[in-house]
Design a protein around this motif. Structure first.
Motif, PDB file in Angstrom:
ATOM      1  N   MET A   1       0.771  -1.442  -0.066  1.00 11.16           N
ATOM      2  CA  MET A   1       0.147  -0.046   0.018  1.00 11.16           C
ATOM      3  C   MET A   1       0.999   1.205   0.100  1.00 11.16           C
ATOM      4  O   MET A   1       1.895   1.488   0.792  1.00 11.16           O
ATOM      5  CB  MET A   1      -0.853  -0.117   1.330  1.00 11.16           C
ATOM      6  CG  MET A   1      -1.719   1.356   1.436  1.00 11.16           C
ATOM      7  SD  MET A   1      -2.615   1.419   2.955  1.00 11.16           S
ATOM      8  CE  MET A   1      -4.018  -0.012   2.405  1.00 11.16           C
ATOM      9  N   SER A   2       0.617   2.313  -0.837  1.00  7.66           N
ATOM     10  CA  SER A   2       1.374   3.215  -1.128  1.00  7.66           C
ATOM     11  C   SER A   2       1.211   4.262   0.202  1.00  7.66           C
ATOM     12  O   SER A   2      -0.017   4.051   0.654  1.00  7.66           O
ATOM     13  CB  SER A   2       0.933   4.144  -2.097  1.00  7.66           C
ATOM     14  OG  SER A   2      -0.247   4.776  -2.179  1.00  7.66           O
ATOM     15  N   ASN A   3       1.951   5.321   0.616  1.00  8.04           N
ATOM     16  CA  ASN A   3       1.641   6.224   1.470  1.00  8.04           C
ATOM     17  C   ASN A   3       0.645   7.248   1.438  1.00  8.04           C
ATOM     18  O   ASN A   3      -0.206   7.476   2.301  1.00  8.04           O
ATOM     19  CB  ASN A   3       3.107   6.960   2.045  1.00  8.04           C
ATOM     20  CG  ASN A   3       4.094   6.107   2.447  1.00  8.04           C
ATOM     21  OD1 ASN A   3       3.953   5.188   3.164  1.00  8.04           O
ATOM     22  ND2 ASN A   3       5.367   6.490   2.513  1.00  8.04           N
ATOM     23  N   GLU A   4       0.587   7.270   0.229  1.00 10.44           N
ATOM     24  CA  GLU A   4      -0.670   8.222  -0.290  1.00 10.44           C
ATOM     25  C   GLU A   4      -2.037   7.574  -0.033  1.00 10.44           C
ATOM     26  O   GLU A   4      -2.899   8.265   0.448  1.00 10.44           O
ATOM     27  CB  GLU A   4      -0.357   8.594  -1.704  1.00 10.44           C
ATOM     28  CG  GLU A   4      -1.791   9.371  -2.273  1.00 10.44           C
ATOM     29  CD  GLU A   4      -1.707   9.699  -3.857  1.00 10.44           C
ATOM     30  OE1 GLU A   4      -2.228  10.428  -4.326  1.00 10.44           O
ATOM     31  OE2 GLU A   4      -0.703   9.212  -4.364  1.00 10.44           O
ATOM     32  N   LEU A   5      -2.158   6.375  -0.529  1.00 12.03           N
ATOM     33  CA  LEU A   5      -3.478   5.529   0.083  1.00 12.03           C
ATOM     34  C   LEU A   5      -3.668   5.495   1.284  1.00 12.03           C
ATOM     35  O   LEU A   5      -4.865   5.674   1.824  1.00 12.03           O
ATOM     36  CB  LEU A   5      -3.526   4.057  -0.857  1.00 12.03           C
ATOM     37  CG  LEU A   5      -4.572   3.525  -0.763  1.00 12.03           C
ATOM     38  CD1 LEU A   5      -5.975   4.173  -0.838  1.00 12.03           C
ATOM     39  CD2 LEU A   5      -4.652   1.904  -1.048  1.00 12.03           C
ATOM     40  N   LEU A   6      -2.409   5.135   2.151  1.00 11.28           N
ATOM     41  CA  LEU A   6      -2.685   5.006   3.555  1.00 11.28           C
ATOM     42  C   LEU A   6      -3.411   6.321   4.188  1.00 11.28           C
ATOM     43  O   LEU A   6      -4.172   6.488   5.140  1.00 11.28           O
ATOM     44  CB  LEU A   6      -1.491   4.472   4.593  1.00 11.28           C
ATOM     45  CG  LEU A   6      -1.561   4.448   5.854  1.00 11.28           C
ATOM     46  CD1 LEU A   6      -2.609   3.576   6.287  1.00 11.28           C
ATOM     47  CD2 LEU A   6      -0.159   4.034   6.344  1.00 11.28           C
ATOM     48  N   GLU A   7      -2.739   7.468   3.849  1.00 11.07           N
ATOM     49  CA  GLU A   7      -3.162   8.565   4.396  1.00 11.07           C
ATOM     50  C   GLU A   7      -4.364   9.112   4.047  1.00 11.07           C
ATOM     51  O   GLU A   7      -5.343   9.783   4.811  1.00 11.07           O
ATOM     52  CB  GLU A   7      -2.145   9.799   3.792  1.00 11.07           C
ATOM     53  CG  GLU A   7      -0.925   9.837   4.469  1.00 11.07           C
ATOM     54  CD  GLU A   7      -0.876  10.007   6.039  1.00 11.07           C
ATOM     55  OE1 GLU A   7      -1.358  10.865   6.596  1.00 11.07           O
ATOM     56  OE2 GLU A   7       0.085   9.171   6.697  1.00 11.07           O
ATOM     57  N   ASP A   8      -4.964   8.617   2.784  1.00  8.85           N
ATOM     58  CA  ASP A   8      -6.193   8.788   2.259  1.00  8.85           C
ATOM     59  C   ASP A   8      -7.126   8.067   3.257  1.00  8.85           C
ATOM     60  O   ASP A   8      -8.132   8.679   3.576  1.00  8.85           O
ATOM     61  CB  ASP A   8      -6.300   8.407   0.917  1.00  8.85           C
ATOM     62  CG  ASP A   8      -7.804   8.679   0.215  1.00  8.85           C
ATOM     63  OD1 ASP A   8      -8.370   9.871   0.397  1.00  8.85           O
ATOM     64  OD2 ASP A   8      -8.350   7.799   0.044  1.00  8.85           O
ATOM     65  N   LEU A   9      -7.092   6.793   3.332  1.00 14.78           N
ATOM     66  CA  LEU A   9      -7.781   5.953   4.521  1.00 14.78           C
ATOM     67  C   LEU A   9      -7.819   6.477   5.642  1.00 14.78           C
ATOM     68  O   LEU A   9      -9.103   6.464   6.401  1.00 14.78           O
ATOM     69  CB  LEU A   9      -7.402   4.802   4.310  1.00 14.78           C
ATOM     70  CG  LEU A   9      -7.488   3.948   3.045  1.00 14.78           C
ATOM     71  CD1 LEU A   9      -6.805   2.682   2.939  1.00 14.78           C
ATOM     72  CD2 LEU A   9      -8.923   3.626   2.558  1.00 14.78           C
ATOM     73  N   ILE A  10      -6.682   6.930   6.293  1.00 19.01           N
ATOM     74  CA  ILE A  10      -6.882   7.746   7.569  1.00 19.01           C
ATOM     75  C   ILE A  10      -7.609   8.658   7.502  1.00 19.01           C
ATOM     76  O   ILE A  10      -8.473   8.970   8.601  1.00 19.01           O
ATOM     77  CB  ILE A  10      -5.229   7.937   8.078  1.00 19.01           C
ATOM     78  CG1 ILE A  10      -4.405   6.678   8.378  1.00 19.01           C
ATOM     79  CG2 ILE A  10      -5.092   9.013   9.270  1.00 19.01           C
ATOM     80  CD1 ILE A  10      -2.983   6.868   8.758  1.00 19.01           C
ATOM     81  N   GLY A  11      -7.580   9.572   6.693  1.00 14.61           N
ATOM     82  CA  GLY A  11      -8.462  10.680   6.651  1.00 14.61           C
ATOM     83  C   GLY A  11      -9.853  10.459   6.512  1.00 14.61           C
ATOM     84  O   GLY A  11     -11.037  11.078   7.047  1.00 14.61           O
ATOM     85  N   LYS A  12     -10.302   9.264   5.885  1.00 11.10           N
ATOM     86  CA  LYS A  12     -11.636   8.888   5.813  1.00 11.10           C
ATOM     87  C   LYS A  12     -12.228   8.250   7.052  1.00 11.10           C
ATOM     88  O   LYS A  12     -13.338   8.522   7.531  1.00 11.10           O
ATOM     89  CB  LYS A  12     -11.784   7.960   4.599  1.00 11.10           C
ATOM     90  CG  LYS A  12     -11.523   8.312   3.370  1.00 11.10           C
ATOM     91  CD  LYS A  12     -11.746   7.424   2.233  1.00 11.10           C
ATOM     92  CE  LYS A  12     -11.953   7.644   0.756  1.00 11.10           C
ATOM     93  NZ  LYS A  12     -11.003   8.699   0.307  1.00 11.10           N
ATOM     94  N   ARG A  13     -11.006   7.694   7.794  1.00  8.05           N
ATOM     95  CA  ARG A  13     -11.422   7.072   9.134  1.00  8.05           C
ATOM     96  C   ARG A  13     -11.836   8.286   9.943  1.00  8.05           C
ATOM     97  O   ARG A  13     -12.665   8.104  10.772  1.00  8.05           O
ATOM     98  CB  ARG A  13     -10.234   6.193   9.461  1.00  8.05           C
ATOM     99  CG  ARG A  13     -10.568   5.341  10.713  1.00  8.05           C
ATOM    100  CD  ARG A  13      -9.644   6.111  12.224  1.00  8.05           C
ATOM    101  NE  ARG A  13     -10.369   5.863  13.206  1.00  8.05           N
ATOM    102  CZ  ARG A  13      -9.793   5.968  14.510  1.00  8.05           C
ATOM    103  NH1 ARG A  13      -8.654   6.777  14.504  1.00  8.05           N
ATOM    104  NH2 ARG A  13     -10.310   5.752  15.614  1.00  8.05           N
ATOM    105  N   ARG A  14     -11.196   9.138   9.950  1.00  8.72           N
ATOM    106  CA  ARG A  14     -11.186  10.344  10.969  1.00  8.72           C
ATOM    107  C   ARG A  14     -12.574  11.053  10.541  1.00  8.72           C
ATOM    108  O   ARG A  14     -13.494  11.483  11.514  1.00  8.72           O
ATOM    109  CB  ARG A  14     -10.062  11.198  10.789  1.00  8.72           C
ATOM    110  CG  ARG A  14      -8.841  10.582  11.396  1.00  8.72           C
ATOM    111  CD  ARG A  14      -7.562  11.580  11.677  1.00  8.72           C
ATOM    112  NE  ARG A  14      -6.472  10.816  12.023  1.00  8.72           N
ATOM    113  CZ  ARG A  14      -5.122  11.271  12.196  1.00  8.72           C
ATOM    114  NH1 ARG A  14      -5.074  12.581  11.694  1.00  8.72           N
ATOM    115  NH2 ARG A  14      -4.416  10.651  12.886  1.00  8.72           N
TER     116      ARG A  14
END
Length: 376
Positions: A1-14
């Motif tokens: 998983m790219s860092n970009e996708l992980l950051e996007d998912l973290i934002g969605k979780r928040r």
């Protein structure tokens, strides 16, 4: 998983964490899940669900359809964490990590969509409403979520396990959950003249202590079960014997035979004690949830997928909590794992939180598990 996708998912979780919705109220959550899936051209199935989403990725090659399930609802709890993305709705909170489950399975869908040209079969994603009241899975099945599905997989976050640790166990992982109500009827009267009354408080008190002998003396030593009486109501003043006393409680079991036996044992005991004291009883039993019963035939691939990815695989320790993932397992084989999130508090605590690095682990794990199961 790219860092970009992980950051996007973290934002969605928040975002989901800030905007929790209770069971069958998950309209905004549902709309956002659909929007996020559509942004990656993932097909949403036209099931007649008011809340919740079912999507599917069809592989390039023929093969079976498997399902991966997430729950999406929150709890009626006032959040007491100090995170900057705490709930904006007073008295509602994602205190069981369903926001984490949602974005992790969304991440798995995104990862799988990028490799669908290699998939031998299809993967269905069930973003299920109303897990916290044990109704969402039933409705999802009624609406066709499992139609054509050969097996199903899911998880629950585990705050006491480190990130990168996955708990695996075949057989019973989470207990069956049943509810009961018992009303002992007597004859009310003067507290100073009890021989002219039939005291339901005495009857109920005998039952509260005697019912535990069912576990100690009537069930097999190797059965896991508990009977908890959690509510007693009777009477309204100090000098009057009431007409009735009402009890409520729950039974948790892991073995089907024990679950089947306990209701009759409890009812017969209640009738015996009531009749022996001249009273009567009304006994109501509610089959609420079956046990999360993981299929032993799936354990090897579940373990191997985790181990091959370098995760720490441990034997899953059973929980007496309930999960309506169990309902799917009454129809098709399924497997449910613990996903370590290294949280400070247990589920349903107002200070519940988790380590968001676990999103990457869960997303990658379920994406690879789907590939492995379909390739088997």
């Amino acid at each position: 998983m790219s860092n970009e996708l992980l950051e996007d998912l973290i934002g969605k979780r928040r975002y989901l964490h800030e905007n929790p919705e209770l069971a069958f109220e998950e309209f905004n959550t549902t709309a956002h899940i659909k929007k996020w899936l559509e942004a990656h051209n993932i097909t949403i199935l036209p099931l007649d669900l008011e809340t919740g989403v079912v999507a599917e990725i069809k592989g390039a090659f023929a093969g079976p359809t498997i399902a991966i399930r997430s729950d999406i609802d929150a709890l009626p709890i006032k959040e007491e964490t100090q995170v900057p993305f705490k709930s904006k709705t007073d008295g509602k909170m994602h205190a069981c990590g369903h926001d984490f489950h949602t974005v992790s399975i969304l991440g798995a869908a995104i990862l799988l969509n990028d490799q669908k040209d290699k998939l031998h079969g299809s993967v269905r994603f069930i973003f299920q409403a109303a897990e916290e009241i044990a109704q969402g899975a039933k409705i999802a099945v009624e609406k066709g979520a499992l139609e054509g599905v050969s097996s199903i997989f899911g998880m629950h976050n585990k705050p006491d396990l480190p990130v990168g640790t996955i708990g695996v166990k075949s057989g019973g992982l989470m207990a069956s959950v049943d509810k009961f109500k018992i009303k002992f009827n007597g004859v009310g009267g003067h507290a100073g003249i009890p021989h002219n009354a039939i005291d339901p408080i005495v009857i109920a008190s005998q039952y509260v202590t005697s019912v535990q002998t069912i576990i100690a003396r009537r069930l097999n030593l190797f059965d896991n079960a508990v009977i908890s009486i959690t509510s007693i109501h009777g009477g309204n003043t100090w000098n009057v014997i009431p007409d009735s006393v009402e009890l409520e409680g729950t039974v948790r079991t892991f073995q089907p035979d024990a679950r089947a036996a306990i209701p009759d044992l409890m009812k017969n005991l209640a009738e015996s004690i009531a009749q022996g004291n001249g009273g009567s009883v009304e006994f109501i039993w509610d089959d609420y949830l079956p046990v999360v019963n993981n299929d032993a035939n799936l354990e090897e691939i579940v373990r191997k997928t985790a181990a091959d990815a370098g995760y720490n695989v441990v034997d899953g320790v059973p929980s007496a909590g309930g999960e309506d993932f169990a309902f799917y397992q009454t129809y098709i084989p399924g497997f449910f794992v613990w996903m370590g999130v290294n949280g400070p508090q247990e589920w349903h605590h107002p200070e519940y939180d988790l380590n968001e690095e676990a999103i990457k682990v869960a997303s990658e794990y379920f994406a690879q598990l789907a590939v492995n199961v379909l390739s088997k």
